[in-house]
Motif scaffolding. Structure first.
Motif, PDB file in Angstrom:
ATOM      1  N   ALA A 125       0.290  -1.560   0.329  1.00  0.00           N
ATOM      2  CA  ALA A 125       0.175   0.441   0.068  1.00  0.00           C
ATOM      3  C   ALA A 125       1.058   0.834  -0.103  1.00  0.00           C
ATOM      4  O   ALA A 125       0.662   2.043  -0.852  1.00  0.00           O
ATOM      5  CB  ALA A 125      -0.937   0.090   0.941  1.00  0.00           C
ATOM      6  N   ARG A 126       2.281   1.549   0.883  1.00  0.00           N
ATOM      7  CA  ARG A 126       3.136   1.879   0.529  1.00  0.00           C
ATOM      8  C   ARG A 126       3.588   2.853  -0.253  1.00  0.00           C
ATOM      9  O   ARG A 126       3.623   3.690  -1.102  1.00  0.00           O
ATOM     10  CB  ARG A 126       3.286   2.523   1.964  1.00  0.00           C
ATOM     11  CG  ARG A 126       4.622   3.672   2.542  1.00  0.00           C
ATOM     12  CD  ARG A 126       5.463   3.136   3.177  1.00  0.00           C
ATOM     13  NE  ARG A 126       5.264   3.985   4.970  1.00  0.00           N
ATOM     14  CZ  ARG A 126       6.060   3.833   5.373  1.00  0.00           C
ATOM     15  NH1 ARG A 126       7.150   3.596   5.243  1.00  0.00           N
ATOM     16  NH2 ARG A 126       5.272   3.969   6.908  1.00  0.00           N
ATOM     17  N   ARG A 128       2.245   2.102  -3.222  1.00  0.00           N
ATOM     18  CA  ARG A 128       1.698   2.360  -4.937  1.00  0.00           C
ATOM     19  C   ARG A 128       1.743   3.652  -4.494  1.00  0.00           C
ATOM     20  O   ARG A 128       2.194   4.733  -5.238  1.00  0.00           O
ATOM     21  CB  ARG A 128       0.371   1.679  -4.478  1.00  0.00           C
ATOM     22  CG  ARG A 128       0.763   0.253  -5.181  1.00  0.00           C
ATOM     23  CD  ARG A 128      -0.324  -0.416  -5.731  1.00  0.00           C
ATOM     24  NE  ARG A 128      -0.747  -1.042  -4.546  1.00  0.00           N
ATOM     25  CZ  ARG A 128      -2.175  -0.728  -3.589  1.00  0.00           C
ATOM     26  NH1 ARG A 128      -3.036  -0.762  -4.379  1.00  0.00           N
ATOM     27  NH2 ARG A 128      -2.593  -2.054  -2.686  1.00  0.00           N
ATOM     28  N   TYR A 129       1.486   3.783  -2.976  1.00  0.00           N
ATOM     29  CA  TYR A 129       1.510   5.443  -2.543  1.00  0.00           C
ATOM     30  C   TYR A 129       2.617   6.574  -3.132  1.00  0.00           C
ATOM     31  O   TYR A 129       2.510   7.599  -4.078  1.00  0.00           O
ATOM     32  CB  TYR A 129       1.519   5.986  -0.748  1.00  0.00           C
ATOM     33  CG  TYR A 129       1.831   7.210  -0.370  1.00  0.00           C
ATOM     34  CD1 TYR A 129       0.552   8.311  -0.612  1.00  0.00           C
ATOM     35  CD2 TYR A 129       2.695   7.717   0.642  1.00  0.00           C
ATOM     36  CE1 TYR A 129       1.059   9.407  -0.020  1.00  0.00           C
ATOM     37  CE2 TYR A 129       3.191   8.697   0.813  1.00  0.00           C
ATOM     38  CZ  TYR A 129       1.715   9.752   0.204  1.00  0.00           C
ATOM     39  OH  TYR A 129       2.442  10.964   0.677  1.00  0.00           O
ATOM     40  N   THR A 137      -3.680  14.407  -8.461  1.00  0.00           N
ATOM     41  CA  THR A 137      -4.134  13.889  -6.769  1.00  0.00           C
ATOM     42  C   THR A 137      -5.849  13.604  -7.063  1.00  0.00           C
ATOM     43  O   THR A 137      -6.682  13.041  -7.058  1.00  0.00           O
ATOM     44  CB  THR A 137      -3.655  14.605  -5.625  1.00  0.00           C
ATOM     45  OG1 THR A 137      -2.286  14.250  -5.112  1.00  0.00           O
ATOM     46  CG2 THR A 137      -4.424  13.311  -4.853  1.00  0.00           C
ATOM     47  N   ARG A 141      -5.650  10.903  -9.735  1.00  0.00           N
ATOM     48  CA  ARG A 141      -6.178   9.899  -8.449  1.00  0.00           C
ATOM     49  C   ARG A 141      -7.113   9.319  -8.346  1.00  0.00           C
ATOM     50  O   ARG A 141      -7.762   7.758  -7.772  1.00  0.00           O
ATOM     51  CB  ARG A 141      -5.036   9.815  -7.438  1.00  0.00           C
ATOM     52  CG  ARG A 141      -4.532   8.709  -6.796  1.00  0.00           C
ATOM     53  CD  ARG A 141      -3.300   9.004  -5.884  1.00  0.00           C
ATOM     54  NE  ARG A 141      -3.419   8.636  -4.550  1.00  0.00           N
ATOM     55  CZ  ARG A 141      -2.742   7.064  -4.212  1.00  0.00           C
ATOM     56  NH1 ARG A 141      -1.635   7.846  -5.111  1.00  0.00           N
ATOM     57  NH2 ARG A 141      -2.611   6.093  -4.005  1.00  0.00           N
ATOM     58  N   LEU A 142      -8.063  10.204  -7.682  1.00  0.00           N
ATOM     59  CA  LEU A 142      -9.601  10.140  -7.215  1.00  0.00           C
ATOM     60  C   LEU A 142     -10.450   9.820  -8.097  1.00  0.00           C
ATOM     61  O   LEU A 142     -10.718   9.523  -7.771  1.00  0.00           O
ATOM     62  CB  LEU A 142      -9.886  11.751  -6.638  1.00  0.00           C
ATOM     63  CG  LEU A 142      -8.830  11.911  -5.401  1.00  0.00           C
ATOM     64  CD1 LEU A 142      -9.481  13.014  -3.966  1.00  0.00           C
ATOM     65  CD2 LEU A 142      -8.551  10.500  -4.429  1.00  0.00           C
ATOM     66  N   GLY A 144      -8.898   7.210  -9.454  1.00  0.00           N
ATOM     67  CA  GLY A 144      -8.918   5.249 -10.036  1.00  0.00           C
ATOM     68  C   GLY A 144      -7.616   5.044 -10.674  1.00  0.00           C
ATOM     69  O   GLY A 144      -7.254   4.128 -10.543  1.00  0.00           O
ATOM     70  N   LEU A 145      -6.971   6.465 -11.094  1.00  0.00           N
ATOM     71  CA  LEU A 145      -5.678   5.946 -11.439  1.00  0.00           C
ATOM     72  C   LEU A 145      -4.783   6.354 -10.625  1.00  0.00           C
ATOM     73  O   LEU A 145      -3.845   7.205  -9.909  1.00  0.00           O
ATOM     74  CB  LEU A 145      -5.540   7.138 -13.070  1.00  0.00           C
ATOM     75  CG  LEU A 145      -6.206   7.123 -13.901  1.00  0.00           C
ATOM     76  CD1 LEU A 145      -6.457   7.951 -14.194  1.00  0.00           C
ATOM     77  CD2 LEU A 145      -6.581   5.150 -14.656  1.00  0.00           C
ATOM     78  N   THR A 146      -3.230   5.257 -10.904  1.00  0.00           N
ATOM     79  CA  THR A 146      -2.282   5.577 -10.774  1.00  0.00           C
ATOM     80  C   THR A 146      -1.717   5.397 -12.228  1.00  0.00           C
ATOM     81  O   THR A 146      -1.912   5.849 -13.146  1.00  0.00           O
ATOM     82  CB  THR A 146      -1.605   4.189 -10.092  1.00  0.00           C
ATOM     83  OG1 THR A 146      -1.539   2.664 -11.071  1.00  0.00           O
ATOM     84  CG2 THR A 146      -2.184   3.801  -8.524  1.00  0.00           C
ATOM     85  N   ALA A 148       0.402   3.343 -13.793  1.00  0.00           N
ATOM     86  CA  ALA A 148      -0.050   1.930 -14.968  1.00  0.00           C
ATOM     87  C   ALA A 148      -1.454   3.063 -15.887  1.00  0.00           C
ATOM     88  O   ALA A 148      -1.557   2.716 -16.589  1.00  0.00           O
ATOM     89  CB  ALA A 148       0.017   1.588 -14.175  1.00  0.00           C
TER      90      ALA A 148
END
Lengths: 389, 426
Positions: A125-126, A128-129, A137, A141-142, A144-146, A148
């Motif tokens: 989890a960290r 991926r943080y 952000t 990100r909100l 649902g994207l990182t 990748a």
């Protein structure tokens, strides 16, 4: 050629292996720094260093504040002026650019640039943080994207507009893994076939596992000197002859294009503006390939290939070792590994060895001019540097 | 007396007949928002038309904060909300009160909104944070707003039925109908549905009413018989298979704690709340100089930096086109969406662009929409749950593909892209 005015010398480089390493980040940093000092042909004393830059995003996920002071500690030089530089995945090349400008300005004679990242031992989890923290952000990100997912959106659009299949992504992966297999410092030293690429698990459509760089630990360090003092340290320096930077909107949604990175274009234009050679003279390039699509974008955004030529150059083998313009002979981020802050510095290590003919099995024959390209996030920041013998 | 002038039903996707959807991201709140939106649509109310909604009778256990947030989501100024217990009796009472309401001189309407909050697994599954819901909403126009002739003539056009999200379970997306709706047993939903149906047929109800309820028949019968509604029968729902997937999802989720500590993008409650106008209602600023659209609005054009000539503007929730989309598989999700991955698997995210207005924004697709939505596919944006943080759900708009794109859709990166004057790349 505007001799002298726009160049500084790389006189020494050091790099740990990239990979899942058992050592804490500070130990990695120590190893790369002392290797860099030891690599200087005529020797160098830590006291020669007048300025230090440390490139890191998350260090080990815990020494977020003030990590640059460790440079002085590790050199036995408490008191050294130091700075922590951070432009996400482009932190390393940002440190290089800072040092380049410092030396050109005459503020110091010798500078040290080091980059380090330690990610493999942090909880998922960290991790991926840290991998996602450099993206936009509040919206990206909100949703649902990182990264990748962000690069997947670029890839989806790229393939659709050019009417290409994922074969072209696979071709980048196959090539860079083949290169990385020749690099003793690489994280993933194994060849990958097109069949393996296509059969691997999906990460974010259309990107599959082998389209993505690994999560790596590692450190790299380079010693740079002003032209006036370079010969004190080596007779065969590698010259930094151009530096360019660029930036863009942080979020993909605000960009003017989904199929090019304007930050890279700006950086490349600036780097070549003062360089003693043009794009056609570049003999090898280390391009930022955190995902296979990123290399395809960079081939054209750097201007090394004309618009529309990147995919064909790749599938025809022109970017392979032995091709007309080998790209990522180190294995690139894809295979050599991507310890964020160390990546851009590691690219300089590769170019240093290549231009001095010390790259062993993966040597590009007769290489005298090289380009490195380093991207922060999905193109919010980018740096391009040019090197020559 | 009052009459029913419009009714709307927002049905969670996982409860629609044959449609199996793995990822319910709706709850009482989002469904009530949806129901209100639908009501306004069938009533043809303009946003902010205060006089049109005088009172809201709500059958739900929403908190005060959530009730206030409803108006944020609707973009309506707050009006009085009368709360009723979240059960069949509460629904009956709310409906009775609304029908008995003499109305007042303002001519405003009364909304009756109901949301059933029980888990589809029925009693015994406690999962308040992820409580599911089936919302039913009815609008009652006060008599003085709607002349008595309406009731006397029993005019069908005054009774517009709209099923959830425009999709009818009977398979014909544009056929207003409630009769095909298959209610989950014991949910209480059917009670409200039937009340809605009954209300439109009372007092001159032309035909017998089919009662789609099982568990709460007694209360329902009392209500209907009390109003002289002939009851034709009580069909038993014949098909429970469509509940199997959600059941599994619920079981997997049951007992899992809500994430309270961020390992990701920590957006404080204050920051989130401040972003609600932009996040829920797409409120931004249009720049007079470069015509760029900035969202959220910050008093300065996001594209050209202008501080003057900015005009508050709202993007429409329909009409945006898909530029690019991806399906996020396990491991590629931010930690905020870990629970989503664990329970429901991969989800889609896309960039959508407003061709007229200019901007592009990033949205998750709801209902497990397929990835790679063809360029030019059209979406509608609906309020859904995003992820839990600090013990509460964060809501935002998600995209629903409402029209597929054509293969020869114009390139989204052609000369028309960009919100303002095109910048030249360096």
């Amino acid at each position: 050629m505007p001799s002298g005015t726009h160049r500084v010398a790389v006189v020494g480089v050091g790099q740990t292996a990239f990979g899942a390493l058992p050592h804490p980040p500070r130990a990695l940093l120590r190893q790369s720094i002392h290797e860099a000092l030891a690599s200087v042909d005529k020797g160098i004393s830590p006291q020669d260093i007048g300025e230090g830059y440390l490139a890191t995003l998350g260090f080990g996920g815990w020494q977020i504040g003030n990590p640059a002071s460790l440079l002085g500690e590790e050199l036995g030089l408490p008191g050294l002026p130091v700075s922590h530089v951070e432009n996400a995945c482009a932190s390393g090349s940002t440190g290089l650019r800072q040092a380049y400008h410092t030396l050109l300005a005459g503020a110091a004679d010798v500078a040290l640039v080091a980059g380090v990242e330690k990610m493999s031992d942090t909880p998922s989890a960290r991790r991926r943080y840290w991998l996602g923290v450099s993206g936009e952000t509040e919206w990206e990100r909100l949703a649902g994207l990182t990264f990748a997912g962000v690069y997947a959106l670029l890839a989806e659009r790229y393939l659709a507009e050019r009417k290409l299949t994922t074969d072209v992504l696979g071709a980048v992966a196959v090539k860079n893994h083949a290169h990385g297999a020749l690099n003793p410092h690489a994280h993933l030293r194994k060849p990958v076939t097109m069949e393996q690429h296509h059969a691997a698990a999906s990460v974010a459509d259309p990107l599959r596992l082998y389209d993505c760089c690994p999560v790596s630990d590692g450190a790299a360090a380079v010693v740079l000197a002003r032209e006036e003092v370079a010969r004190r340290f080596t007779d065969t320096p590698v010259w930094v002859v151009g530096s360019g930077g660029g930036s863009d909107f942080l979020a993909l949604q605000d960009r003017e294009s989904l199929t090019r990175l304007p930050a890279t274009r700006r950086a490349s234009d600036e780097a070549f503006r003062h360089a003693p050679f043009g794009r056609e003279k570049v003999q090898l390039a280390e391009l930022h390939d955190c995902f296979t699509i990123a290399e395809l974008l960079a081939l054209e955004d750097t201007g090394l290939f004309p618009e529309g030529e990147g995919p064909r150059a790749t599938t025809e083998g022109r970017t392979r070792l032995g091709g007309a313009l080998p790209v990522n002979v180190s294995g690139g981020l894809k295979s050599k590994g991507h310890p964020l802050g160390a990546t851009g510095v590691g690219q300089v290590c590769e170019v240093f060895h290549q231009l001095r003919g010390e790259a062993g099995e993966r040597q590009v024959k007769g290489a005298e001019r090289a380009l490195t390209h380093n991207v922060g996030g999905s193109g919010a920041t980018a740096m391009v540097h040019l090197f020559s013998t | 007396m009052s009459v029913v002038v419009a009714a709307a039903v927002a049905v969670p996707v996982w409860a629609r007949g044959n449609v199996i959807v793995e990822g319910p991201d709706e709850d009482a709140f989002t469904l009530l928002v949806r129901a209100g939106d639908l009501l306004r649509r069938v009533q043809r109310l303009e946003p902010g038309a205060r006089a049109e909604v005088r009172t809201i009778r709500i059958v739900s256990s929403l908190s005060g904060e959530e009730r206030a947030a409803l108006f944020e989501a609707w973009g309506l100024p707050p009006v009085d909300i009368l709360s009723y217990p979240e059960n069949a009796e509460g629904a009956v009472k709310a409906l009775s009160d609304a029908l008995d309401d003499p109305g007042d001189s303002t001519g405003g309407a009364t909304w009756v909104l109901g949301a059933q909050l029980a888990s589809p697994l029925g009693a015994g599954v406690e999962d308040p944070p992820r409580r599911s819901a089936i919302a039913v909403a009815l609008a009652f126009g006060a008599a003085r707003a709607r002349p008595p002739t309406v009731a006397a003539e029993d005019t069908p056009p005054q009774r517009t039925w709209v099923t959830g999200d425009g999709a009818s379970p009977s398979g014909s997306p544009n056929t207003p109908s409630l009769m095909g709706f298959r209610a989950p047993p014991g949910s209480g939903t059917a009670v409200l549905l039937t009340l809605a149906e009954a209300a439109t047929r009372t007092p001159e109800g032309a035909s017998a009413t089919w009662v789609h309820a099982t568990a709460e028949r007694t209360a329902l019968r009392t209500f209907l018989e009390g109003r002289g509604v002939p009851i034709a029968g009580y069909p038993v729902p014949e098909d429970r298979t469509f509940f199997q997937v959600p059941d599994d999802a619920w079981r997997a989720r049951a007992g899992a704690p809500m994430a309270s500590v961020s390992q990701g993008a920590y957006l404080s409650r204050e920051s989130y709340t401040a972003s609600i106008p932009a996040r829920w209602r797409l409120e931004g600023e249009r720049c007079a100089s470069c015509h760029g659209f900035s969202l959220p609005p910050v008093g300065r054009c996001h594209l050209c930096g202008a501080r003057d000539g900015l005009r508050r503007s709202r993007l429409p929730r329909v009409g945006a086109k898909v530029e690019s989309a991806t399906l996020i598989h396990k491991g590629a999700q931010p930690t905020e969406f870990d629970w989503h991955q664990e329970v429901y698997g991969s989800y889609a995210v896309g960039l959508v662009r407003w061709p007229e207005e200019g901007p592009t924004l990033t949205f998750q697709f709801t209902d497990q929409q397929p990835p790679g939505a063809p360029s030019g596919g059209e979406v509608e944006l609906v309020l859904r749950r995003l992820y839990p943080q600090e013990g509460a759900w964060r809501y935002g708009l998600k995209a629903v593909l409402v029209a597929p794109g054509s293969a020869d859709a114009p390139s989204a990166n052609g000369p028309s892209r960009g919100k303002g004057p095109r910048r030249t790349s360096g």
